[in-house]
Design a protein around this motif. Structure first.
Motif, mmCIF file in Angstrom:
data_model
loop_
_atom_site.group_PDB
_atom_site.id
_atom_site.type_symbol
_atom_site.label_atom_id
_atom_site.label_comp_id
_atom_site.label_asym_id
_atom_site.label_seq_id
_atom_site.Cartn_x
_atom_site.Cartn_y
_atom_site.Cartn_z
ATOM 1 N N ILE A 149 0.838 -1.196 0.000
ATOM 2 C CA ILE A 149 0.000 0.000 0.000
ATOM 3 C C ILE A 149 0.875 1.248 0.000
ATOM 4 N N ASP A 150 0.612 2.150 -0.933
ATOM 5 C CA ASP A 150 1.321 3.433 -0.994
ATOM 6 C C ASP A 150 0.420 4.476 -0.332
ATOM 7 N N LEU A 151 0.698 4.772 0.937
ATOM 8 C CA LEU A 151 -0.154 5.689 1.686
ATOM 9 C C LEU A 151 -0.157 7.099 1.099
ATOM 10 N N SER A 152 0.880 7.465 0.376
ATOM 11 C CA SER A 152 0.937 8.806 -0.224
ATOM 12 C C SER A 152 -0.146 8.995 -1.282
ATOM 13 N N LYS A 153 -0.690 7.883 -1.776
ATOM 14 C CA LYS A 153 -1.744 7.955 -2.788
ATOM 15 C C LYS A 153 -3.152 7.928 -2.185
ATOM 16 N N THR A 154 -3.214 7.859 -0.859
ATOM 17 C CA THR A 154 -4.524 7.831 -0.205
ATOM 18 C C THR A 154 -4.997 9.222 0.228
ATOM 19 N N PHE A 155 -4.079 10.185 0.254
ATOM 20 C CA PHE A 155 -4.435 11.546 0.696
ATOM 21 C C PHE A 155 -3.533 12.572 0.036
ATOM 22 N N THR A 156 -4.130 13.665 -0.418
ATOM 23 C CA THR A 156 -3.354 14.803 -0.920
ATOM 24 C C THR A 156 -3.725 16.041 -0.107
ATOM 25 N N ASP A 157 -2.717 16.799 0.281
ATOM 26 C CA ASP A 157 -2.965 17.986 1.107
ATOM 27 C C ASP A 157 -2.986 19.277 0.293
ATOM 28 N N ARG A 158 -2.842 19.198 -1.031
ATOM 29 C CA ARG A 158 -2.688 20.428 -1.825
ATOM 30 C C ARG A 158 -3.950 21.297 -1.791
ATOM 31 N N PHE A 159 -5.113 20.689 -1.723
ATOM 32 C CA PHE A 159 -6.341 21.479 -1.693
ATOM 33 C C PHE A 159 -6.540 22.181 -0.346
ATOM 34 N N VAL A 160 -6.194 21.477 0.740
ATOM 35 C CA VAL A 160 -6.292 22.069 2.079
ATOM 36 C C VAL A 160 -5.342 23.249 2.206
#
Length: 335
Positions: free
Chosen positions: A320-331
């Motif tokens: 599992i690549d956890l970096s692909k489960t969430f992006t913070d760029r919109f926040v």
């Protein structure tokens, strides 16, 4: 010289105005799925809706409330909703199944889920492993409330498959199921849990409504509700996603300074479960759970994966690549 100064000033003003203006959403009308909207787990959604934050962002959002988070996820995969407010863990499980689902803002930093057992079993049930052979109420099988109790059973040395999980929905159905003796225990959220406590119908086995409680269960933070969407939708509709995140970010900011009385005055009366003082207490119990930043910390992502891997052997073996489960760029853009 004066003319040049005027032109320069006009250019600076135009640049500032252009830079501050947000592009219109590519898709202004969309449907959002949720599994148990009246639950305090999803309070940021109700605040964004009731305060008009979606409309401020140029969005016309229809909310489809399902019986549990797993059903809202199914609706997203089936295409009947474009976005879901649901448990972060679904992004991990879907990656294992080859589905690109990504969270774009954290709404809850602690799960807020409670495992409670019917009073008649007090003394008999001392750990989650003692629930073997019993019926356990959850919002819906395969939802975060189900994952929570699965983890607790496995952590205590038991087998989650030895218990039966009964979907009771996100509202008063859980209270009725306990009162009628249809279930022996319940993994649920406020205000349902607070109602059962006031009625003295249950005793608490595990409580993740506070930082201390969450740390005792998971060893640290554990992300809860998030806004998640399909990867393709995020790629094709970045301004729509940004508008959604802006609205949720504003709701979280409102909750930072809101008093329980403010929350009670904002939500629909139907959320009270017929008892306004009780709902007020439930809000007080849950205020600590909401995200302060909207960003899931790396430790939180790892904690969520560790929880799932504890009772899911296939997931434990998956890459599992956890970096692909969430992006913070919109926040980050919203704040």
């Amino acid at each position: 010289m004066q003319f040049k100064s005027i032109i320069a000033a006009a250019a600076i003003a135009l640049a500032a105005a252009t830079g501050s203006a947000q592009a219109a959403p590519e898709k202004s009308k969309l449907t959002l799925g949720v599994g148990g909207k009246p639950l305090l787990y999803y309070l940021p959604l109700t605040i964004a809706e009731q305060k008009g934050y979606f409309k401020e962002q140029g969005l016309d959002v229809s909310i489809n409330d399902f019986g549990g988070g797993s059903k809202a996820l199914q609706a997203l995969l089936g295409g009947s909703v474009e976005a879901v407010t649901g448990a972060y863990e679904h992004t991990i499980r879907m990656q294992q199944k080859g589905q690109d689902i990504q969270a774009v803002i954290e709404l809850g930093r602690f799960p807020g889920i409670v495992l409670a057992v019917k009073k008649s079993h007090e003394g008999k049930v001392k750990t989650a492993a003692d629930l073997k052979g019993m019926k356990i109420g959850v919002t819906a099988p395969g939802s975060s409330t189900n994952f929570f109790v699965n983890y607790l059973i496995a952590k205590a040395g038991g087998d989650p498959k030895a218990s039966a999980f009964i979907g009771v929905g996100g509202g008063a159905g859980g209270v009725a199921a306990i009162e009628k003796g249809e279930i022996d225990a319940i993994s649920h959220l406020d205000p349902v849990i607070s109602k059962l406590q006031v009625d003295n119908s249950v005793f608490i086995l595990a409580d993740s409504r506070t930082e201390a409680g969450t740390k005792a269960i998971f060893g640290g933070s554990n992300p809860a509700a998030v806004l998640y969407l399909k990867g393709d939708f995020i790629k094709d509709n970045p301004q729509t996603v940004q508008a959604l995140v802006n609205a949720f970010s504003k709701a979280l900011k409102w909750l930072e300074t809101a008093k329980p009385e403010d929350v009670v005055a904002t939500v629909p009366e139907a959320y009270y479960l017929g008892d306004k003082p009780l709902y007020m207490q439930a809000v007080k119990n849950s205020m600590e759970t909401y995200s302060k930043t909207g960003i899931i910390p790396q430790a939180g992502m790892e904690s969520a994966y560790g929880m799932l891997a504890k009772f899911d052997d296939d997931l434990a073996k998956a890459k599992i690549d956890l970096s692909k489960t969430f992006t913070d760029r919109f926040v980050k853009a919203a704040r």
